[in-house]
Design an enzyme around this catalytic site. Structure first.
Site, PDB file in Angstrom:
ATOM      1  N   ARG A   8      41.869   3.311  49.605  1.00  0.00           N
ATOM      2  CA  ARG A   8      42.364   4.700  49.438  1.00  0.00           C
ATOM      3  C   ARG A   8      42.619   5.427  50.750  1.00  0.00           C
ATOM      4  O   ARG A   8      42.734   6.647  50.774  1.00  0.00           O
ATOM      5  CB  ARG A   8      41.414   5.524  48.565  1.00  0.00           C
ATOM      6  CG  ARG A   8      41.277   4.964  47.164  1.00  0.00           C
ATOM      7  CD  ARG A   8      40.715   5.981  46.203  1.00  0.00           C
ATOM      8  NE  ARG A   8      40.568   5.383  44.890  1.00  0.00           N
ATOM      9  CZ  ARG A   8      39.508   4.677  44.507  1.00  0.00           C
ATOM     10  NH1 ARG A   8      38.493   4.512  45.337  1.00  0.00           N
ATOM     11  NH2 ARG A   8      39.462   4.164  43.303  1.00  0.00           N
ATOM     12  N   LYS A  29      55.740   9.352  57.636  1.00  0.00           N
ATOM     13  CA  LYS A  29      56.412   8.651  56.535  1.00  0.00           C
ATOM     14  C   LYS A  29      56.118   7.163  56.684  1.00  0.00           C
ATOM     15  O   LYS A  29      56.353   6.589  57.754  1.00  0.00           O
ATOM     16  CB  LYS A  29      57.923   8.858  56.605  1.00  0.00           C
ATOM     17  CG  LYS A  29      58.409  10.152  56.000  1.00  0.00           C
ATOM     18  CD  LYS A  29      59.934  10.147  55.922  1.00  0.00           C
ATOM     19  CE  LYS A  29      60.471  11.445  55.376  1.00  0.00           C
ATOM     20  NZ  LYS A  29      61.952  11.469  55.391  1.00  0.00           N
ATOM     21  N   GLU A  75      69.523   8.219  67.433  1.00  0.00           N
ATOM     22  CA  GLU A  75      68.571   9.168  66.823  1.00  0.00           C
ATOM     23  C   GLU A  75      68.303  10.330  67.786  1.00  0.00           C
ATOM     24  O   GLU A  75      68.084  11.461  67.369  1.00  0.00           O
ATOM     25  CB  GLU A  75      67.252   8.469  66.468  1.00  0.00           C
ATOM     26  CG  GLU A  75      67.392   7.278  65.521  1.00  0.00           C
ATOM     27  CD  GLU A  75      67.715   7.669  64.079  1.00  0.00           C
ATOM     28  OE1 GLU A  75      67.643   8.860  63.728  1.00  0.00           O
ATOM     29  OE2 GLU A  75      68.065   6.752  63.294  1.00  0.00           O
ATOM     30  N   LYS A 109      61.211  16.573  66.833  1.00  0.00           N
ATOM     31  CA  LYS A 109      60.701  15.934  65.603  1.00  0.00           C
ATOM     32  C   LYS A 109      59.367  16.556  65.193  1.00  0.00           C
ATOM     33  O   LYS A 109      59.121  16.828  64.012  1.00  0.00           O
ATOM     34  CB  LYS A 109      60.566  14.425  65.820  1.00  0.00           C
ATOM     35  CG  LYS A 109      59.920  13.697  64.653  1.00  0.00           C
ATOM     36  CD  LYS A 109      60.866  12.933  63.764  1.00  0.00           C
ATOM     37  CE  LYS A 109      60.254  12.655  62.391  1.00  0.00           C
ATOM     38  NZ  LYS A 109      60.516  11.347  61.854  1.00  0.00           N
ATOM     39  N   GLU A 111      59.018  17.125  53.440  1.00  0.00           N
ATOM     40  CA  GLU A 111      60.482  17.207  53.248  1.00  0.00           C
ATOM     41  C   GLU A 111      60.870  18.060  52.043  1.00  0.00           C
ATOM     42  O   GLU A 111      61.675  17.662  51.198  1.00  0.00           O
ATOM     43  CB  GLU A 111      61.091  15.799  53.137  1.00  0.00           C
ATOM     44  CG  GLU A 111      62.575  15.804  53.456  1.00  0.00           C
ATOM     45  CD  GLU A 111      63.200  14.421  53.590  1.00  0.00           C
ATOM     46  OE1 GLU A 111      62.666  13.594  54.358  1.00  0.00           O
ATOM     47  OE2 GLU A 111      64.220  14.198  52.940  1.00  0.00           O
ATOM     48  N   ARG A 143      62.905  19.516  56.955  1.00  0.00           N
ATOM     49  CA  ARG A 143      62.817  18.105  57.375  1.00  0.00           C
ATOM     50  C   ARG A 143      64.041  17.305  56.918  1.00  0.00           C
ATOM     51  O   ARG A 143      64.412  16.321  57.546  1.00  0.00           O
ATOM     52  CB  ARG A 143      61.518  17.479  56.858  1.00  0.00           C
ATOM     53  CG  ARG A 143      61.290  16.077  57.392  1.00  0.00           C
ATOM     54  CD  ARG A 143      59.880  15.572  57.222  1.00  0.00           C
ATOM     55  NE  ARG A 143      59.756  14.235  57.780  1.00  0.00           N
ATOM     56  CZ  ARG A 143      58.623  13.587  57.922  1.00  0.00           C
ATOM     57  NH1 ARG A 143      57.488  14.133  57.572  1.00  0.00           N
ATOM     58  NH2 ARG A 143      58.601  12.366  58.452  1.00  0.00           N
ATOM     59  N   ASN A 197      68.038  14.061  58.358  1.00  0.00           N
ATOM     60  CA  ASN A 197      68.916  13.045  57.761  1.00  0.00           C
ATOM     61  C   ASN A 197      70.375  13.220  58.162  1.00  0.00           C
ATOM     62  O   ASN A 197      71.257  12.627  57.542  1.00  0.00           O
ATOM     63  CB  ASN A 197      68.789  13.074  56.233  1.00  0.00           C
ATOM     64  CG  ASN A 197      67.394  12.678  55.792  1.00  0.00           C
ATOM     65  OD1 ASN A 197      66.768  11.810  56.396  1.00  0.00           O
ATOM     66  ND2 ASN A 197      66.882  13.332  54.761  1.00  0.00           N
ATOM     67  N   HIS A 209      72.965  10.426  57.793  1.00  0.00           N
ATOM     68  CA  HIS A 209      72.412   9.370  56.944  1.00  0.00           C
ATOM     69  C   HIS A 209      73.219   9.137  55.664  1.00  0.00           C
ATOM     70  O   HIS A 209      73.251   8.014  55.166  1.00  0.00           O
ATOM     71  CB  HIS A 209      70.955   9.677  56.589  1.00  0.00           C
ATOM     72  CG  HIS A 209      70.017   9.390  57.719  1.00  0.00           C
ATOM     73  ND1 HIS A 209      70.115  10.019  58.942  1.00  0.00           N
ATOM     74  CD2 HIS A 209      68.962   8.556  57.827  1.00  0.00           C
ATOM     75  CE1 HIS A 209      69.163   9.564  59.739  1.00  0.00           C
ATOM     76  NE2 HIS A 209      68.449   8.687  59.099  1.00  0.00           N
ATOM     77  N   HIS A 255      74.071   5.435  55.485  1.00  0.00           N
ATOM     78  CA  HIS A 255      73.504   4.524  54.479  1.00  0.00           C
ATOM     79  C   HIS A 255      74.601   3.802  53.726  1.00  0.00           C
ATOM     80  O   HIS A 255      74.460   2.627  53.379  1.00  0.00           O
ATOM     81  CB  HIS A 255      72.625   5.297  53.491  1.00  0.00           C
ATOM     82  CG  HIS A 255      71.245   5.555  54.012  1.00  0.00           C
ATOM     83  ND1 HIS A 255      70.391   6.470  53.448  1.00  0.00           N
ATOM     84  CD2 HIS A 255      70.573   5.014  55.047  1.00  0.00           C
ATOM     85  CE1 HIS A 255      69.254   6.471  54.118  1.00  0.00           C
ATOM     86  NE2 HIS A 255      69.340   5.615  55.108  1.00  0.00           N
ATOM     87  N   HIS A 274      70.468   0.437  61.937  1.00  0.00           N
ATOM     88  CA  HIS A 274      70.395   1.767  61.338  1.00  0.00           C
ATOM     89  C   HIS A 274      70.967   2.833  62.281  1.00  0.00           C
ATOM     90  O   HIS A 274      71.784   3.662  61.884  1.00  0.00           O
ATOM     91  CB  HIS A 274      68.925   2.054  60.996  1.00  0.00           C
ATOM     92  CG  HIS A 274      68.683   3.406  60.433  1.00  0.00           C
ATOM     93  ND1 HIS A 274      69.141   3.786  59.197  1.00  0.00           N
ATOM     94  CD2 HIS A 274      68.034   4.482  60.950  1.00  0.00           C
ATOM     95  CE1 HIS A 274      68.788   5.032  58.973  1.00  0.00           C
ATOM     96  NE2 HIS A 274      68.115   5.477  60.020  1.00  0.00           N
TER      97      HIS A 274
END
Ligand code: NAD
Ligand code: GLY
Length: 364
Positions: free
Chosen positions: A119, A141, A183, A225, A235, A239, A243, A246, A250, A263
């Site tokens: 946990r 994340k 980035e 960041k 998010e 946040r 993206n 993206h 993507h 990426h």
């Protein structure tokens, strides 16, 4: 010169240390390990380069390790189960600290394993790619992929500390370095126009890994960041601006087949497409859109989608993206350089013009 920033989400607070030779600073690393047991997760390629260095700095701790194969295709729930198995077999308890030594793939897997092991146990992120240093190691994340989609199983699990040793970038393949620079450009484009001009002025030094310039860049990107994730850990709002690029990116990654485009390369083109769309919608000036495109090119990154992808294919792939909402495809657009916004109501005929523009993106 070493620097330290903090992420402070309101209920979690942790430092990001940035500098040279951090892996050779045992006292620094030890500060964030509360008990004697450490479990290092890395991959075979990175371990060969840096695991001994890390182990020397961990003298006095009881160290166990798990080495993953190299590549995105190891980012699976099976790898997490293997890590949990190795942790159980070596008698790790809830007092163990996991250390993730690697790029975004290792960081995401190790972070997720730490989030679920009994946990949740503590994790220290030691990112070794530029992308991981300025992006994935900060913000908590963690995730692995499902056969039906990327990052579809994961958790928010903030690290106890992020230790960024810029020296490890010296061994990074140049293509990976450039992908990380995409980035970095993204940070300037969404939050800080002065940072964009600084990047343009220093492009040569950055591409040749001039140490002080790279350190300053990692610091400035981590400031952006950490500010964003401190304000919006899960998010729910701001946040999502991270993206930028993206939605288009993507689609390019998915249609080209994962691994063909890095990426960061897809994000670079995606940002140029977002700038083009922003200009068509009257938000951004064409001059600023062209400036962003020229910056992407100055960092030797691609600035238009592959010619074999049709606008219709891109449109279908974008509509399937997990960031699409019932209302429409969700875009991060630019009101100005350094000022991003979310937009869900883009008329499809204007979007089509961006998708059809090809190499004439941002030409207005
Ligand atoms: P990566 O982890 O696959 O690393 C790229 C390559 O560089 C690998 O072959 C790796 O072994 C090698 N490498 C790493 N460090 C090196 C070094 N110092 N010297 C030489 N080689 C080195 O790729 P990445 O771009 O770091 O990460 C991509 C992953 O990050 C994706 O899975 C993506 O989903 C994830 N990601 C996560 C977040 C987040 O917020 N958690 C954000 C962005 C991306
Ligand atoms: N890489 C996007 C985020 O951390 O939210």
């Amino acid at each position: 010169m070493n620097s330290c920033l903090r992420v402070d989400t309101g209920h979690v607070s942790y430092p990001i240390h940035i500098g040279s030779a951090l892996l050779q600073q045992p006292q620094l690393i030890a500060t964030y390990i509360q008990h004697s047991a450490v479990f290092v997760v890395s991959n075979l390629a990175i371990a060969e380069l840096y695991l001994d260095r890390l182990k020397s700095a961990l003298d006095g701790f009881v160290i166990d390790e798990f080495l993953i194969g190299d590549g995105e295709h190891y980012k699976t729930i099976q790898t997490v189960e293997d890590i949990v198995g190795a942790m159980l077999a070596s008698g790790q308890t809830r007092e163990t600290t996991v250390i993730a030594l690697g790029g975004g793939v290792v960081g995401d897997i190790a972070g997720f394993a730490a989030a679920v092991y009994q946990r949740g146990v503590k994790v220290i992120q030691i990112p070794t790619t530029l992308l991981a240093q300025v992006d994935s190691s900060v913000g908590g994340k963690t995730a692995v992929n499902h056969t039906l989609g990327k990052n579809m199983m994961g958790a928010f699990h903030q690290p106890s500390a992020v230790l960024i040793d810029v020296d490890v970038l010296n061994s990074l393949p140049r293509r990976e370095l450039r992908a990380g620079l995409a980035e970095v450009i993204k940070h300037g484009a969404l939050a800080d126009a002065d940072y964009l001009s600084w990047l343009k002025t220093n492009a040569k030094e950055l591409l040749s890994l001039h140490k002080n310039t790279i350190t300053e860049m990692v610091l400035r990107s981590c400031e952006i960041k950490s500010r964003v994730v401190s304000e919006d850990e899960k998010e729910a709002g701001v946040r999502a601006l991270l993206n930028l690029g993206h939605t288009f990116g993507h689609a390019i990654e998915t249609l080209s087949g994962y691994g063909v485009w890095l990426h960061g390369e897809a994000v670079a083109v995606g940002m140029v497409m977002a700038a083009d769309l922003s200009a068509r919608l009257g938000k951004l000036t064409w001059e600023d859109a062209r400036y962003l495109k020229s910056l992407v090119e100055a960092f030797e990154l691609p600035s238009s989608p592959p010619g074999n992808l049709t606008p219709e294919q891109l449109l279908v792939a974008m509509a399937r993206d997990k960031k699409a909402t019932a209302k429409g495809i969700r875009f991060v657009l630019l009101n100005a350089l350094g000022d991003a916004c979310l937009e869900e109501d883009v008329p499809v005929e204007i979007l089509r013009r961006t998708l059809q523009a090809g190499e004439t993106l941002c030409c207005g």
